[in-house]
Design a protein around this motif. Sequence first.
Motif, PDB file in Angstrom:
ATOM      1  N   LYS A   4      -3.906   1.653  -4.789  1.00 31.79           N
ATOM      2  CA  LYS A   4      -5.082   1.380  -3.970  1.00 31.79           C
ATOM      3  C   LYS A   4      -6.266   2.064  -4.616  1.00 31.79           C
ATOM      4  CE  LYS A   4      -2.771   2.537  -0.136  1.00 31.79           C
ATOM      5  NZ  LYS A   4      -2.637   3.219   1.089  1.00 31.79           N
ATOM      6  N   ASP A   5      -7.310   1.340  -4.860  1.00 31.91           N
ATOM      7  CA  ASP A   5      -8.507   1.877  -5.486  1.00 31.91           C
ATOM      8  C   ASP A   5      -9.580   2.044  -4.425  1.00 31.91           C
ATOM      9  OD1 ASP A   5     -10.749   2.425  -6.994  1.00 31.91           O
ATOM     10  OD2 ASP A   5     -10.127   1.125  -8.634  1.00 31.91           O
ATOM     11  N   ARG A   6      -9.832   3.292  -4.061  1.00 32.01           N
ATOM     12  CA  ARG A   6     -10.839   3.567  -3.038  1.00 32.01           C
ATOM     13  C   ARG A   6     -12.070   4.184  -3.670  1.00 32.01           C
ATOM     14  NH1 ARG A   6      -6.927   6.768   1.046  1.00 32.01           N
ATOM     15  NH2 ARG A   6      -5.414   5.133   1.342  1.00 32.01           N
ATOM     16  N   GLY A   7     -12.510   3.694  -4.778  1.00 29.36           N
ATOM     17  CA  GLY A   7     -13.665   4.327  -5.394  1.00 29.36           C
ATOM     18  C   GLY A   7     -14.134   3.603  -6.634  1.00 29.36           C
ATOM     19  N   GLY A   8     -14.054   2.297  -6.626  1.00 32.68           N
ATOM     20  CA  GLY A   8     -14.498   1.559  -7.806  1.00 32.68           C
ATOM     21  C   GLY A   8     -13.394   1.547  -8.844  1.00 32.68           C
ATOM     22  N   SER A   9     -13.435   0.581  -9.704  1.00 36.45           N
ATOM     23  CA  SER A   9     -12.420   0.458 -10.729  1.00 36.45           C
ATOM     24  C   SER A   9     -12.584   1.585 -11.746  1.00 36.45           C
ATOM     25  CB  SER A   9     -12.544  -0.899 -11.417  1.00 36.45           C
ATOM     26  OG  SER A   9     -11.393  -1.138 -12.160  1.00 36.45           O
ATOM     27  N   LYS A  22       4.372   2.375 -13.686  1.00 39.70           N
ATOM     28  CA  LYS A  22       4.589   1.657 -12.424  1.00 39.70           C
ATOM     29  C   LYS A  22       4.733   2.607 -11.234  1.00 39.70           C
ATOM     30  CE  LYS A  22       6.615  -2.560 -14.413  1.00 39.70           C
ATOM     31  NZ  LYS A  22       5.947  -2.479 -15.659  1.00 39.70           N
ATOM     32  N   VAL A  23       3.926   3.680 -11.262  1.00 44.95           N
ATOM     33  CA  VAL A  23       3.917   4.659 -10.175  1.00 44.95           C
ATOM     34  C   VAL A  23       2.791   4.289  -9.205  1.00 44.95           C
ATOM     35  CG1 VAL A  23       3.450   7.073  -9.589  1.00 44.95           C
ATOM     36  CG2 VAL A  23       4.862   6.516 -11.588  1.00 44.95           C
ATOM     37  N   PRO A  24       3.117   4.116  -7.925  1.00 45.86           N
ATOM     38  CA  PRO A  24       2.073   3.795  -6.945  1.00 45.86           C
ATOM     39  C   PRO A  24       1.153   4.998  -6.706  1.00 45.86           C
ATOM     40  CG  PRO A  24       4.213   3.979  -5.862  1.00 45.86           C
ATOM     41  CD  PRO A  24       4.447   4.162  -7.330  1.00 45.86           C
ATOM     42  N   TYR A  25      -0.148   4.725  -6.644  1.00 47.27           N
ATOM     43  CA  TYR A  25      -1.125   5.786  -6.414  1.00 47.27           C
ATOM     44  C   TYR A  25      -2.377   5.191  -5.788  1.00 47.27           C
ATOM     45  CZ  TYR A  25      -3.581   4.054 -10.558  1.00 47.27           C
ATOM     46  OH  TYR A  25      -4.256   3.255 -11.452  1.00 47.27           O
ATOM     47  N   ALA A  26      -3.184   6.079  -5.219  1.00 42.47           N
ATOM     48  CA  ALA A  26      -4.470   5.663  -4.661  1.00 42.47           C
ATOM     49  C   ALA A  26      -5.563   6.446  -5.365  1.00 42.47           C
ATOM     50  CB  ALA A  26      -4.521   5.920  -3.156  1.00 42.47           C
ATOM     51  N   VAL A  27      -6.630   5.759  -5.732  1.00 44.88           N
ATOM     52  CA  VAL A  27      -7.800   6.404  -6.328  1.00 44.88           C
ATOM     53  C   VAL A  27      -8.673   6.914  -5.195  1.00 44.88           C
ATOM     54  CG1 VAL A  27      -9.895   6.023  -7.691  1.00 44.88           C
ATOM     55  CG2 VAL A  27      -7.737   4.953  -8.386  1.00 44.88           C
ATOM     56  N   ARG A  28      -9.030   8.181  -5.243  1.00 43.52           N
ATOM     57  CA  ARG A  28      -9.885   8.798  -4.229  1.00 43.52           C
ATOM     58  C   ARG A  28     -11.090   9.406  -4.948  1.00 43.52           C
ATOM     59  NH1 ARG A  28      -6.998  10.149   0.513  1.00 43.52           N
ATOM     60  NH2 ARG A  28      -9.090  10.553   1.310  1.00 43.52           N
ATOM     61  N   ASP A 143      -9.989  11.908  -7.749  1.00 39.56           N
ATOM     62  CA  ASP A 143      -8.641  12.393  -7.491  1.00 39.56           C
ATOM     63  C   ASP A 143      -7.697  11.209  -7.350  1.00 39.56           C
ATOM     64  OD1 ASP A 143      -9.692  14.983  -7.433  1.00 39.56           O
ATOM     65  OD2 ASP A 143      -8.427  15.573  -5.756  1.00 39.56           O
ATOM     66  N   LEU A 144      -6.423  11.469  -7.588  1.00 35.74           N
ATOM     67  CA  LEU A 144      -5.391  10.456  -7.434  1.00 35.74           C
ATOM     68  C   LEU A 144      -4.397  10.960  -6.401  1.00 35.74           C
ATOM     69  CD1 LEU A 144      -4.789   9.669 -11.212  1.00 35.74           C
ATOM     70  CD2 LEU A 144      -6.276   8.456  -9.602  1.00 35.74           C
ATOM     71  N   GLU A 145      -4.037  10.086  -5.467  1.00 30.56           N
ATOM     72  CA  GLU A 145      -3.079  10.433  -4.417  1.00 30.56           C
ATOM     73  C   GLU A 145      -1.744   9.773  -4.730  1.00 30.56           C
ATOM     74  OE1 GLU A 145      -2.671  10.160   0.463  1.00 30.56           O
ATOM     75  OE2 GLU A 145      -4.496   9.424  -0.507  1.00 30.56           O
ATOM     76  N   LEU A 146      -0.677  10.583  -4.721  1.00 30.11           N
ATOM     77  CA  LEU A 146       0.649  10.064  -5.010  1.00 30.11           C
ATOM     78  C   LEU A 146       1.683  10.974  -4.353  1.00 30.11           C
ATOM     79  CD1 LEU A 146       1.572  10.813  -8.744  1.00 30.11           C
ATOM     80  CD2 LEU A 146      -0.305  11.888  -7.562  1.00 30.11           C
TER      81      LEU A 146
END
Length: 164
Positions: A4-9, A22-28, A143-146
């Motif tokens: 999930k990208d919560r801050g622009g590509s 292939k690790v799921p993460y969210a961009v913060r 930051d990256l959330e995982l």
Amino acid sequence: MAHKDRGGSVATPATVALTRAKVPYAVRAYEHDPAAESFGLEAAQALGVEPARVFKTLLVDTGTGLAVGVVPVDHTLDLKAMASALGVKKVAMADPVAAERSSGYVVGGISPIGQKRALPTVVDSSAFGHATVLVSGGRRGLDLELTPADLVAVTGAITAAIAR
């Protein structure tokens, strides 16, 4: 959690490494204040996340090379515990220039993920008290959330109580 990208590509060596693995993460992402005294506490406040879930990346010198310690931003790295976890006599904080050269990142934006050279890494065991943790994404304000398990897997880390 899918990516999930919560801050622009954003593409940094850390996001590239996570995507490749292939690790799921969210961009913060957040607006970094150059006057901030603590990059980690700034991230926690800006993102509305408890500081115990935001982890900072610290490089240490073992005398024979560098290693990475990952601890909550509201704690400090216990150098004796870090040395013990690595099986060495003692460690000292790495010179910032050496840390930047080795990791490929700037101080305040050093990610434990996607460093230029794979280094021995120790993640504080408190990470497993949270469903997800945040680490630097490779630059200040990102930051990256995982999950802690994915952080340990992708960095090849061991876990130990290294925060105080």
